[in-house]
Design a protein around this motif. Sequence first.
Motif, mmCIF file in Angstrom:
data_model
loop_
_atom_site.group_PDB
_atom_site.id
_atom_site.type_symbol
_atom_site.label_atom_id
_atom_site.label_comp_id
_atom_site.label_asym_id
_atom_site.label_seq_id
_atom_site.Cartn_x
_atom_site.Cartn_y
_atom_site.Cartn_z
ATOM 1 N N GLY A 130 -12.188 2.539 -1.161
ATOM 2 C CA GLY A 130 -12.709 1.294 -0.577
ATOM 3 C C GLY A 130 -14.073 0.996 -1.169
ATOM 4 O O GLY A 130 -14.943 1.857 -1.145
ATOM 5 N N VAL A 152 -9.588 5.118 4.538
ATOM 6 C CA VAL A 152 -10.236 5.114 3.217
ATOM 7 C C VAL A 152 -10.743 6.529 2.934
ATOM 8 O O VAL A 152 -11.510 7.090 3.711
ATOM 9 C CB VAL A 152 -11.409 4.114 3.151
ATOM 10 N N ASP A 153 -10.294 7.090 1.802
ATOM 11 C CA ASP A 153 -10.718 8.443 1.434
ATOM 12 C C ASP A 153 -12.030 8.431 0.672
ATOM 13 O O ASP A 153 -12.914 9.244 0.915
ATOM 14 C CB ASP A 153 -9.647 9.092 0.542
ATOM 15 N N GLY A 201 0.834 -1.203 0.000
ATOM 16 C CA GLY A 201 0.000 0.000 0.000
ATOM 17 C C GLY A 201 0.867 1.251 0.000
ATOM 18 O O GLY A 201 0.621 2.207 -0.756
ATOM 19 N N GLN A 210 -2.079 5.302 3.263
ATOM 20 C CA GLN A 210 -2.349 6.538 3.987
ATOM 21 C C GLN A 210 -1.051 7.098 4.583
ATOM 22 O O GLN A 210 -0.801 8.301 4.527
ATOM 23 C CB GLN A 210 -3.356 6.258 5.097
ATOM 24 N N GLY A 231 -12.270 -2.298 1.236
ATOM 25 C CA GLY A 231 -12.699 -1.212 2.103
ATOM 26 C C GLY A 231 -13.017 -1.517 3.552
ATOM 27 O O GLY A 231 -13.137 -0.601 4.358
ATOM 28 N N THR A 243 -6.869 6.720 -1.311
ATOM 29 C CA THR A 243 -7.360 5.346 -1.136
ATOM 30 C C THR A 243 -8.853 5.258 -1.427
ATOM 31 O O THR A 243 -9.624 6.127 -1.042
ATOM 32 C CB THR A 243 -7.119 4.862 0.308
ATOM 33 N N THR A 263 -9.202 -1.091 -2.471
ATOM 34 C CA THR A 263 -9.410 -2.339 -1.715
ATOM 35 C C THR A 263 -10.915 -2.567 -1.526
ATOM 36 O O THR A 263 -11.735 -1.733 -1.926
ATOM 37 C CB THR A 263 -8.768 -2.296 -0.305
ATOM 38 N N ASN A 280 -12.685 -2.770 7.500
ATOM 39 C CA ASN A 280 -11.665 -2.594 8.531
ATOM 40 C C ASN A 280 -11.182 -3.951 9.025
ATOM 41 O O ASN A 280 -11.377 -4.320 10.185
ATOM 42 C CB ASN A 280 -12.242 -1.770 9.682
ATOM 43 N N THR A 293 -4.562 -0.171 3.168
ATOM 44 C CA THR A 293 -5.058 1.203 3.285
ATOM 45 C C THR A 293 -4.185 2.008 4.241
ATOM 46 O O THR A 293 -3.833 3.166 3.961
ATOM 47 C CB THR A 293 -6.525 1.194 3.751
ATOM 48 N N SER A 310 -15.208 6.318 -0.340
ATOM 49 C CA SER A 310 -15.972 5.153 0.082
ATOM 50 C C SER A 310 -17.094 4.902 -0.919
ATOM 51 O O SER A 310 -17.967 5.745 -1.104
ATOM 52 C CB SER A 310 -16.546 5.435 1.468
#
Lengths: 164, 164, 164, 164
Positions: free
Chosen positions: A63, A77-78, A27, A55, A41, A61, A39, A43, A51, A80
């Motif tokens: 998700g 994740v920026d 990443g 970051q 996304g 990023t 990805t 957690n 991620t 979503s």
Amino acid sequence: MPRIMIGVMGPGAGATSEDLGAAYDLGQAIAQQGWVLLTGGRNSGVMAAATAGAQRAGGLTVGILPGPDNKEIAPGVDISICTDLGQGRNNVNILSATVVIAVGMGLGTASEIALALKQHKPVIFWQPTPVTAAFFGVIAPGQWHSVQTVTEAIAQIQAEIISR
Amino acid sequence: MPRIMIGVMGPGAGATSEDLGAAYDLGQAIAQQGWVLLTGGRNSGVMAAATAGAQRAGGLTVGILPGPDNKEIAPGVDISICTDLGQGRNNVNILSATVVIAVGMGLGTASEIALALKQHKPVIFWQPTPVTAAFFGVIAPGQWHSVQTVTEAIAQIQAEIISR
Amino acid sequence: MPRIMIGVMGPGAGATSEDLGAAYDLGQAIAQQGWVLLTGGRNSGVMAAATAGAQRAGGLTVGILPGPDNKEIAPGVDISICTDLGQGRNNVNILSATVVIAVGMGLGTASEIALALKQHKPVIFWQPTPVTAAFFGVIAPGQWHSVQTVTEAIAQIQAEIISR
Amino acid sequence: MPRIMIGVMGPGAGATSEDLGAAYDLGQAIAQQGWVLLTGGRNSGVMAAATAGAQRAGGLTVGILPGPDNKEIAPGVDISICTDLGQGRNNVNILSATVVIAVGMGLGTASEIALALKQHKPVIFWQPTPVTAAFFGVIAPGQWHSVQTVTEAIAQIQAEIISR
């Protein structure tokens, strides 16, 4: 031209500590190249580790979540994308990635890689086990590469991007 | 109670003649049990052969198509579900089947079986190769059965239905 | 040739008693014509009432569910399609129907009718309100019919089937 | 926390010149607020105009495409999500947006707004016609706002974001 997005696919809860370390490093390296990380996304496992690595490197990023909202989202994740498609979102993951790299192997990952190869996406396996290499060697011979190091992975991604 | 549907999954264009023969025989046997046959619906390979077998036995057949209409449909499909989901329809196939049986192996089939096992559907492999058995043995140990004959397949499907 | 399926779309919890009565009668009449009834499959409102009517007449019924399993299914659904697409399943409903008829109006129904008209499916409104007729008259002029009685509905469905 | 994404929904080929001007201005204003612009991603109508406006202001843009690849993409889309869901992608559009604003009205837009309201997303209509306001007033009373100017739109979006 839309930005190049590299999809890092791998297990959630079933990820090993080696998978998590590799996902983080990949990443980070993907972000350092200026590529967007994509990805699944959630957690969990490889998604969350990749991620976090991107970051850390200041990358962008994406998700693509199975649910209808951000409840399960990984920190970092920026962008979503809430699909509410359940596992049907796996096909969106791989279609949206310019290149797909598998880190570790589980049932979700197997479905994503099979869908990616079926639709002629460039696929890279990170340190595949002999069993994984044998299986995809039979059903998709000559259609994918394997890599052992982050340097090799980045070089192979670059080669795939150029040869599109 | 909705009717029991048995999903027969397998390659389209890449099916072998052995795959086609087995799919036809299984389709026929499934219909003879009074179960509904479910396939990916296209006029190709295992989908078409299983549908033809079930039709021969007077059974009801469902096809879940990747496209928005019936252009690709196999003859003998009674109930046509037009998803326009592309390969995303693979998840609908396996979620809608009570039991999934894989005849032959290709990229689409691999994605379906992985999605089925991930979501805890009963999965049966028809005469799996050692490579297929090894791969799914690692990522889904103890979660599936393999069968060698139609009689065994029907018995295993019955066992799965009873144990739900 | 796959069987002709008539999609009856309408509100779940928000259905009026008039909607429910009409859905039941239409489901019954559709089954009496030998057509398959298709609904959104849930045990609620117009979906459940139309399914009950078709079942009463001995017809075959299909339910295309938003969830991954049969938990929400209406009694009387014979063929259960488990999509796990959430509201994304609305597009599968209308693509799979030969003709779509709306009984009552709500947000889910509005989305289905809009998707049906966008993709040039034959659409019939059962006793539309002036507001509904005005809205779809502006965004899809000349693309749909309205009916006031079950007899008219069956005649219009027959006309749509013939003119395909 | 993922970034706030504002979905601008509206007709493709059927957009009026007023729709296109408004979409451009809104895209620009959304980007100036630091929000991500989300559209259906195609190089047509409101999607393309809003994307161009956001790009002009240096904003980040997301396009959620109906097809499996970037063939139809609007210039200026940074993040391309290739769904291969056809019109099923409309549900992904609205679930992924923090707030949805409709500019113009057509069948695709109607489906998106209905899906958004059904799933309790904040919805804003840009200068709705009386017919549109009447229809959604009946099926979703009190659930949406209308705006007449870009300043009003931005203020309403801010209010929706704060009240989440």
